[in-house]
Design a protein around this motif. Structure first.
Motif, PDB file in Angstrom:
ATOM      1  N   TYR D  40      -1.578 -39.473 -59.318  1.00 11.70           N
ATOM      2  CA  TYR D  40      -0.771 -40.134 -58.442  1.00 11.70           C
ATOM      3  C   TYR D  40      -1.219 -41.576 -58.280  1.00 11.70           C
ATOM      4  CZ  TYR D  40       1.454 -40.464 -53.834  1.00 11.70           C
ATOM      5  OH  TYR D  40       2.176 -40.911 -52.764  1.00 11.70           O
ATOM      6  N   ILE D  42      -2.769 -45.029 -56.833  1.00 11.40           N
ATOM      7  CA  ILE D  42      -3.751 -45.564 -55.834  1.00 11.40           C
ATOM      8  C   ILE D  42      -4.378 -46.557 -56.372  1.00 11.40           C
ATOM      9  CG2 ILE D  42      -5.574 -43.646 -56.087  1.00 11.40           C
ATOM     10  CD1 ILE D  42      -5.892 -44.069 -52.814  1.00 11.40           C
ATOM     11  N   SER D  70       1.550 -36.120 -54.756  1.00  6.51           N
ATOM     12  CA  SER D  70       0.375 -36.356 -54.062  1.00  6.51           C
ATOM     13  C   SER D  70      -0.861 -36.094 -54.699  1.00  6.51           C
ATOM     14  CB  SER D  70       0.250 -35.549 -52.789  1.00  6.51           C
ATOM     15  OG  SER D  70      -0.003 -34.299 -53.253  1.00  6.51           O
ATOM     16  N   GLU D  71      -2.031 -36.627 -54.285  1.00  8.03           N
ATOM     17  CA  GLU D  71      -3.388 -36.459 -55.054  1.00  8.03           C
ATOM     18  C   GLU D  71      -3.621 -34.857 -54.817  1.00  8.03           C
ATOM     19  OE1 GLU D  71      -2.903 -39.023 -53.217  1.00  8.03           O
ATOM     20  OE2 GLU D  71      -3.672 -40.663 -54.039  1.00  8.03           O
ATOM     21  N   THR D  92      -8.287 -40.892 -59.549  1.00  5.24           N
ATOM     22  CA  THR D  92      -7.991 -41.165 -58.232  1.00  5.24           C
ATOM     23  C   THR D  92      -8.842 -42.043 -57.372  1.00  5.24           C
ATOM     24  OG1 THR D  92      -6.949 -40.504 -55.979  1.00  5.24           O
ATOM     25  CG2 THR D  92      -9.090 -39.278 -56.944  1.00  5.24           C
ATOM     26  N   GLY D  96      -7.195 -41.032 -51.697  1.00  6.87           N
ATOM     27  CA  GLY D  96      -6.583 -39.890 -52.819  1.00  6.87           C
ATOM     28  C   GLY D  96      -7.552 -38.948 -53.008  1.00  6.87           C
TER      29      GLY D  96
END
Lengths: 352, 92, 185, 418
Positions: D40, D42, D70-71, D92, D96
Motif C-alpha cells: 500500500y 505511503i 491498507s497496510e 511500508t 502504515g
C-alpha cells in the motif's frame, strides 16, 4: 500415511465415516456435486471433523459441512476469528480435514487474497502440483459486516478468485452476544439490551449481500442450512466462477437467539418462510434470481408467513410478543415486507 | 490423556498436532438420540443436519456416534417420520 | 568531494538535474549522492536539490550546508533566495541569466572576485529546443563548461538511460548549446 | 573476520546502477524471486512499490502484485501467501507500519519468513513524512528480526540477505529491513547489483518450506497450506500451550546472530561487500575513550566526524548497530568495555523513558565490572537533520564528560531548539 487419530467407525459401504482430505500431487479431476442424500452419505465426507467444541445445536458446522460437500477438489480454507475458528482449533487439536488458516478478525479476505496470489504465482512457475486449488473463506457477521468489511471490499474490488461464506449468527456470539451490523432491529443482545426505554437494537440489519452485489463480483447468493440443496448448489457455483463470490448464510445460534438447541434448522426455515431472509442469487448476467422456497413464495404469496413465526421461537425477540409492543412487531413486519417487495421488483424470475 | 508436551516436542508455527476426533464431546450430552430403524425411511436428513458429524450411515442403517454427539436434538426435530427419540442419558 | 546545490522551482527539474549529474559521475566511476531537500514540494515553490561527487565512498548522510557549487535554474529566484548561502569561498555560481553582469552581481549581492560566476541563457535555449521552459539540462551544460565534473559522454549516457530517445536527443542538443553559450562574467 | 578474498562475482561483473534506496530495495526484491508482493502506498516507501509495479507491468517478474486497500491487509495478504508456501514481500513506513502492528505478531508467531522494507518515518501527530525510527521501534517486540542499513548499496544487499536469513531453518522468522526515509529512500547513490542468476543461487531458488511433525501424519510434512498434507495455521492456544509456543520464538531469535554473520560472510565471498560481522559495524573503537553507537544512515556522518577527530588526535570511535532485534547485548558490551564514555544516539524516544537503544545498551553494560559512563542523545526526530557540525558538538561534549569522569545529564536532545 497413518491417521491413527481418525476413529474406525464401522461402515459397510463406501468411505470411512471420517477422513482427512488428501489430494496427492498430480491429482486430477473434479469431485462430483452429489445431490442425492443417500449417495451423499455414502460418498462424501465433511471437511470439518467431529470433536469440535462448538455449542450443541450450532448451525455453523452444518453450514461448513454442507459447503464442503460442494468443494470440487483441493481447497484451502481461511477463517476469520470467531466461534467457528475458536472452537474448531483448540490447540493441540484441529477439526479441519483440509488446509486451514486463521489470521485475525478483520482480515480473512485479505489473507485469502494472499493465499490465492501465492497459488497463482506457484502455478505460473510450475510449482503447483494441482490443476487448481480453491480458496474458501468462512467469516462470521462481526468479521464481515463490521470489522472485516474493508478487507472484504478491497479483495472483491481486486477480483481475487475465492468464495467468501458469511455465516451470520447476527451478533458477536464468540465474545458473548454483542450486537453487530448483522443484528436485526429489536433483537436483544448484551450491548443492545431490552430496557425500560430501548426495545433491543434500534437499527436495522445492514444489507451485506446487496453491498457485495454493488461490487458487481461474479456471484452473490443467500442461503440457509435448512435449504441444504440450495446451499450446496450455490457453494459449487461460487467456487466455479472466476473471481470473488459471496454467500450470505444465515446461521442460527441457540444461545444468542435464545431458542432450543434442536431448532437450528427449524428457525432457518422460518426465516425463509417469513421472508425475513429470502433466498436468492445474483450474477451480473442474470441479476437477482429467487431460489428454492423463496421462489415458491413469490409464485404463491399465500405461502408467506407472518414475521411472528420467525420471532416467536426466539427469546431475543420475546419482548416483541408483549401486547404493548405490537407496534414494534408491526414495524418489523413492515420492514420485512418492504425489503421483500423490493427484492420481488428486482428479481428477474419473480412473477410480475 | 498424558502430560502436555514441552516446547521442544511441539511442531513449530503452532500448528495443531492432533485431530479433534481425539477429543470426545459425547460427555456434553444430557439427552441421547435413539434411532428406531423400523420407522426410519433412510432420508439421511439427520446425517445432513447433524452439527457434530455424529450420525453415521453404514449403508443399511443409521448409527449414532455417541463419542461426539452433544445431544442437541436437531436430528430428532428434523426427522420427518419421528424415528429418533431424545432419551435421558443413563446416569450410572 | 564536490558538493553541488541546485536551486529551482518545483517542476523545473532541479532534482532531475541533480540526479543526472550523479548518474553521469557514477558512470565515470565516481561515488555519488543526489537528493532533494525533502519537503512536500508543489509546482512553483522554490526547492533545493543536492549532488555529491567523490573519488572515495561518501559517508555523509546529511544535507549539504557548504556547497562548492550552486546552480540556479530560474533567475527569478535571485530576488527572494540567498543562493550564495554557505557557498565556499571562491566557489562557483552557475546561473540561468541573460542580462547584464553588473545587474547579476547586484542581484546576487556579491562583489566581483568573491566567487566565479558563469551564466547561460537557459530559458531562451530551452524554449528554442524543447519548446518548454525546462532549464535543468541546459544548466548542466553551463555547469560542465565551468567545471569538468563529468565526461560529456557520461551525461549523454545518463540522459539516454533516464529518458526516451527523442527526449534524450533534444536534451543532448540543449546541453551542447548551453555549453557553447555559457560564459564566465 | 576472514582474510580479504577475491569475490566470486568481481565488481566489474556487477551492474552499476545509480538509484535511490527505495529503487535499490525494489531491485533486490525483483531478483529475489518473490512470489507475492502486497503493498500500500505511503511516503517515503512508495517508490519501492512503484518501481516494483513497473517490473510487474513489463513482465520482468513472475510475482503476483496485490495492491491492497491498507497496510493491515498488506501484511495479512503476506501472511496468507507465506503460509501457502510463497516468498512474500511488502514495504511500508510510519503510520502504515503502525496499522500493520497486529499482524506483525501473527507473521512472527506463525514462523513466516516475510521480508518487510521499512522506509523509516516519524509517527503522527503532527503528521510528518520525514525520517526517524519511532515506527521501527514500535515493532521491536513483535518477534521480527530488525536490520538497519547505512546506505543505498546496503539497502540492496540487505534486502536479499533478509530472505536468506528469514528462511534459514534455524530462524524461520520475518525480517524487517530498515532504511532511513528520504536520507536513503529518496537519495540516489551508485550501487552495484549482482546478475539475477547469482541472486537466485544465493537464495537457493524459490522459497523452500521447512517440515514439521504432527501426530496425524507418520512422516514429516511441509509447514504450509498443502492440500496433500493438511495442517491448520493460527489455532486457538490457551494457557496450556501458548507459553511453549513463545519459547519457540525466543529460541529462534537466539539463533539469528549466527545466521546473520554467516550470511554476511557468504555475501562478502560472493560480492566483496560486508558490513562488520553483520550484526555490529565498529569503527576506530580499539583505544577509544569515547564511542558513539548509532543506527541507520547517520552512521555515515558520525564516521565522517570520527575520521576528522582522529585526524586531530582525539580518541573517538563508533559502533553502528546493524541488527537491532535480536539485540547483540554481549557483543556490544565486549566492544564498549574499557571505554570511558558511550554516547548512544537514538532517532526515537520511549516517552517517559529513554531512547530505545539506550535501554538495550544500559542492559548490555550492567554486567561489566567497570562500566563506561552512558549518555543518551535523542536526535533527528521528524527528519531533523544531523549535520556534521552537530555530531562534532556531541563528540566534544562526550570528550569533556570523559575528562570529567562523570555525566551530569544522561538524556540529551541533540539539535532541538530550546
Amino acid at each position: 500415511m497413518a491417521q491413527q487419530t481418525l476413529p474406525q467407525v464401522p461402515i459397510k459401504k463406501g468411505e470411512p465415516a471420517y477422513k482427512l482430505w488428501i489430494f496427492e500431487p498430480g491429482w486430477k479431476g473434479e469431485l462430483p456435486l452429489i445431490l442425492n442424500p443417500r449417495q451423499l452419505a455414502e460418498q462424501k465426507r465433511p471437511a470439518i471433523l467431529p470433536g469440535h467444541r462448538l455449542c450443541a445445536g450450532c448451525a455453523a458446522p452444518i453450514i461448513v459441512k454442507l459447503a464442503s460437500f460442494a468443494f470440487r477438489g483441493p481447497t484451502i480454507v481461511v477463517n476469520a476469528t470467531g466461534c467457528l475458528e475458536v472452537a474448531t482449533t483448540i490447540f493441540p487439536y484441529t477439526s479441519w480435514a483440509v488446509p486451514w488458516i486463521h489470521n485475525a478478525f478483520e482480515n480473512a479476505a485479505a489473507t485469502a487474497s494472499g493465499v490465492e496470489s501465492a497459488i497463482k504465482a506457484m502455478k505460473k512457475t510450475g510449482r503447483l502440483p494441482w490443476a487448481h486449488v480453491d480458496v474458501v473463506v468462512f467469516g462470521g457477521d462481526g468479521g464481515t459486516f463490521d470489522i472485516g468489511l474493508q478487507s472484504l471490499s478491497g479483495a472483491a474490488e481486486r477480483g481475487h478468485d475465492f468464495l467468501y461464506i458469511l455465516y451470520d449468527n447476527e451478533a458477536y456470539m464468540n465474545t458473548g452476544i454483542q450486537r453487530s451490523g448483522g443484528t436485526p432491529k429489536f433483537a436483544w443482545t448484551t450491548t443492545s439490551p431490552v430496557g425500560t426505554v430501548l426495545p433491543g437494537k434500534t437499527q436495522h440489519k445492514k444489507p451485506i449481500a446487496d453491498i457485495m452485489v454493488a461490487h458487481r463480483i461474479p456471484y452473490v447468493a443467500t442461503a440457509t442450512p435448512a435449504h441444504w440443496l440450495d446451499l450446496m448448489k450455490k457453494v459449487r457455483k461460487g467456487i466455479e466462477v472466476e473471481g470473488p463470490a459471496f454467500i450470505h448464510a444465515l446461521s442460527s445460534c441457540d444461545r444468542g437467539w435464545r431458542h432450543d438447541t434442536a431448532l437450528a434448522i427449524e428457525v432457518s426455515r422460518r426465516a425463509v418462510d417469513t421472508c425475513y431472509f429470502p433466498l436468492w442469487e445474483w450474477t451480473p448476467e442474470t441479476g437477482y434470481r429467487l431460489t428454492d422456497r423463496s421462489l415458491s413464495i413469490a409464485r404463491n404469496p399465500k405461502m408467506k408467513q407472518p414475521i411472528e413465526k420467525f420471532v416467536e421461537v426466539q427469546g431475543r425477540f420475546r419482548h416483541l410478543l408483549k401486547p404493548e409492543n405490537r407496534h414494534l412487531l408491526r414495524e418489523l413486519q413492515e420492514w420485512v415486507d418492504a425489503v421483500w417487495e423490493d427484492l420481488l421488483n428486482r428479481a428477474t424470475n419473480a412473477p410480475r | 490423556m498424558s502430560q502436555p508436551r514441552g516446547w521442544k516436542e511441539l511442531p513449530i508455527g503452532a500448528v495443531p498436532f492432533r485431530l479433534s476426533t481425539d477429543y470426545k464431546t459425547g460427555d456434553w450430552r444430557a439427552l441421547r438420540p435413539v434411532v428406531d430403524m423400523n420407522k426410519c425411511v433412510k432420508c439421511m436428513l439427520c446425517w445432513i443436519f447433524c452439527p457434530d458429524m455424529a450420525i453415521i450411515w453404514d449403508g443399511e442403517k443409521i448409527l449414532v456416534n455417541y463419542d461426539y454427539c452433544k445431544g442437541c436434538g436437531i436430528c430428532a426435530h428434523e426427522c420427518p417420520v419421528k424415528a429418533i427419540d431424545m432419551v435421558p442419558e443413563p446416569s450410572e | 568531494m564536490i558538493e553541488v546545490r541546485w536551486h529551482g522551482r518545483g517542476g523545473q527539474g532541479a532534482w532531475t538535474a541533480a540526479n543526472l549529474l550523479a548518474m553521469a559521475a557514477a558512470i565515470d566511476g565516481k561515488h555519488v549522492q543526489s537528493f532533494p531537500a525533502f519537503g512536500p514540494e508543489r509546482s512553483g515553490a522554490p526547492i533545493l536539490a543536492f549532488t555529491r561527487i567523490s573519488d572515495k565512498p561518501i559517508d555523509l548522510h546529511s544535507m549539504v550546508y557548504d556547497p562548492d557549487i550552486v546552480v540556479v535554474l530560474d533567475p527569478t529566484l535571485l530576488k527572494n533566495v540567498k543562493v550564495t548561502e554557505g557557498l565556499k569561498k571562491g566557489g562557483l555560481i552557475v546561473v540561468n541569466y541573460e542580462g547584464s553582469p553588473d545587474k547579476l552581481y547586484q542581484l546576487l549581492g556579491i562583489g566581483r572576485g568573491e566567487y566565479r560566476v558563469v551564466i547561460t541563457p537557459a530559458t531562451k535555449l530551452a524554449l528554442e529546443i524543447l519548446k518548454r521552459p525546462i532549464t535543468n539540462t541546459a544548466m548542466i551544460g553551463a555547469l560542465l563548461k565551468a567545471e569538468k565534473l563529468v565526461r560529456f559522454e557520461s551525461i549523454e549516457k545518463a540522459l539516454y538511460e533516464r529518458f526516451p530517445k527523442p527526449i534524450a536527443e533534444r536534451n543532448v542538443e540543449l546541453i551542447k548549446k548551453a555549453y557553447e553559450e555559457a560564459r564566465e562574467v | 573476520m576472514t582474510e580479504a578474498v577475491t569475490p566470486k562475482i568481481p565488481l566489474e561483473k556487477q551492474k552499476l546502477l545509480t538509484v535511490n534506496g527505495d529503487e535499490a530495495v525494489a531491485w533486490a526484491a525483483k531478483q529475489s524471486l518473490v512470489d507475492v508482493v502486497a503493498a500500500y502506498p505511503i511516503t517515503p516507501q512508495t517508490i519501492i512499490v512503484e518501481k516494483f509495479s513497473e517490473f510487474v507491468a513489463n513482465g520482468e517478474v513472475h510475482t503476483e502484485f496485490v495492491p491492497v486497500e491498507s497496510e493491515h491487509s498488506a501484511m495479512s495478504a503476506c501472511v496468507g501467501a507465506a503460509a501457502a508456501g510463497a516468498r512474500a514481500f511488502t514495504a511500508t513506513a510510519a503510520n502504515g507500519l503502525a496499522l500493520m502492528w497486529e499482524i506483525l505478531y501473527i507473521a512472527a508467531s506463525l514462523r513466516l519468513p516475510i521480508v518487510l522494507a521499512v522506509a523509516n518515518r516519524a509517527l503522527s501527530a503532527p503528521i510528518n513524512i520525514h525520517c526517524d525510527h519511532s515506527d521501527a521501534m514500535g515493532m521491536r517486540d513483535s518477534g521480527w528480526v530488525q536490520l538497519f542499513v547505512e546506505n543505498v548499496q546496503e539497502a540492496y544487499d540487505t534486502t536479499i540477505q533478509a530472505f536468506r536469513i528469514g528462511e534459514d531453518e534455524r530462524v524461520l522468522l520475518p525480517v524487517a529491513v530498515n532504511l532511513d526515509g528520504f536520507f536513503l529512500s529518496h537519495t540516489l547513490e551508485n550501487i552495484h547489483i549482482l546478475p539475477d542468476e547469482a541472486v537466485h543461487e544465493f537464495l537457493g531458488g524459490y522459497r523452500k518450506v521447512p517440515k514439521v511433525k504432527v501426530d496425524y501424519f507418520e512422516e514429516e510434512v511441509p509447514l504450509m497450506l498443502n492440500p496433500a498434507r493438511p495442517l491448520s495455521f493460527g489455532p486457538l492456544d490457551l494457557y496450556d500451550y501458548y507459553f511453549e509456543h513463545k519459547m519457540h520464538q525466543i529460541e529462534a531469535m537466539k539463533r539469528v546472530p549466527e545466521v546473520v554473520r554467516e550470511v554476511n560472510e557468504e555475501w562478502y565471498a560472493l560480492t566483496g561487500r560486508r558490513y562488520g560481522d553483520g550484526v555490529l559495524v565498529p569503527y576506530e573503537v580499539e583505544d577509544a575513550d569515547v564511542i558513539v553507537t548509532v543506527l541507520g544512515s547517520t552512521a555515515g556522518t558520525v564516521r565522517h566526524i570520527v575520521k576528522k577527530l582522529r585526524g586531530e588526535g582525539k580518541k573517538v570511535g563508533m559502533v553502528r548497530i546493524r541488527m537491532f532485534r535480536p539485540f547483540p547485548h554481549k557483543e556490544l558490551a565486549e566492544i564498549l568495555k574499557g571505554t570511558k564514555v558511550v554516547g548512544v544516539m537514538d532517532r526515537a524516544i520511549s516517552f517517559g523513558s529513554y531512547g530505545p537503544s539506550f535501554l538495550e545498551i544500559n542492559t548490555a553494560l550492567y554486567d561489566l565490572k567497570e562500566k563506561p559512563l552512558l549518555v543518551n542523545y535523542v536526535y533527528g526526530l521528524g527528519g531533523r537533520d544531523a549535520p556534521p557540525a552537530l555530531i562534532e558538538k556531541m563528540f566534544e561534549e562526550l570528550l569533556r564528560d570523559a575528562e570529567k569522569g562523570f555525566v551530569e545529564k544522561k538524556l540529551r536532545f541533540l539539535g532541538v531548539r530550546e
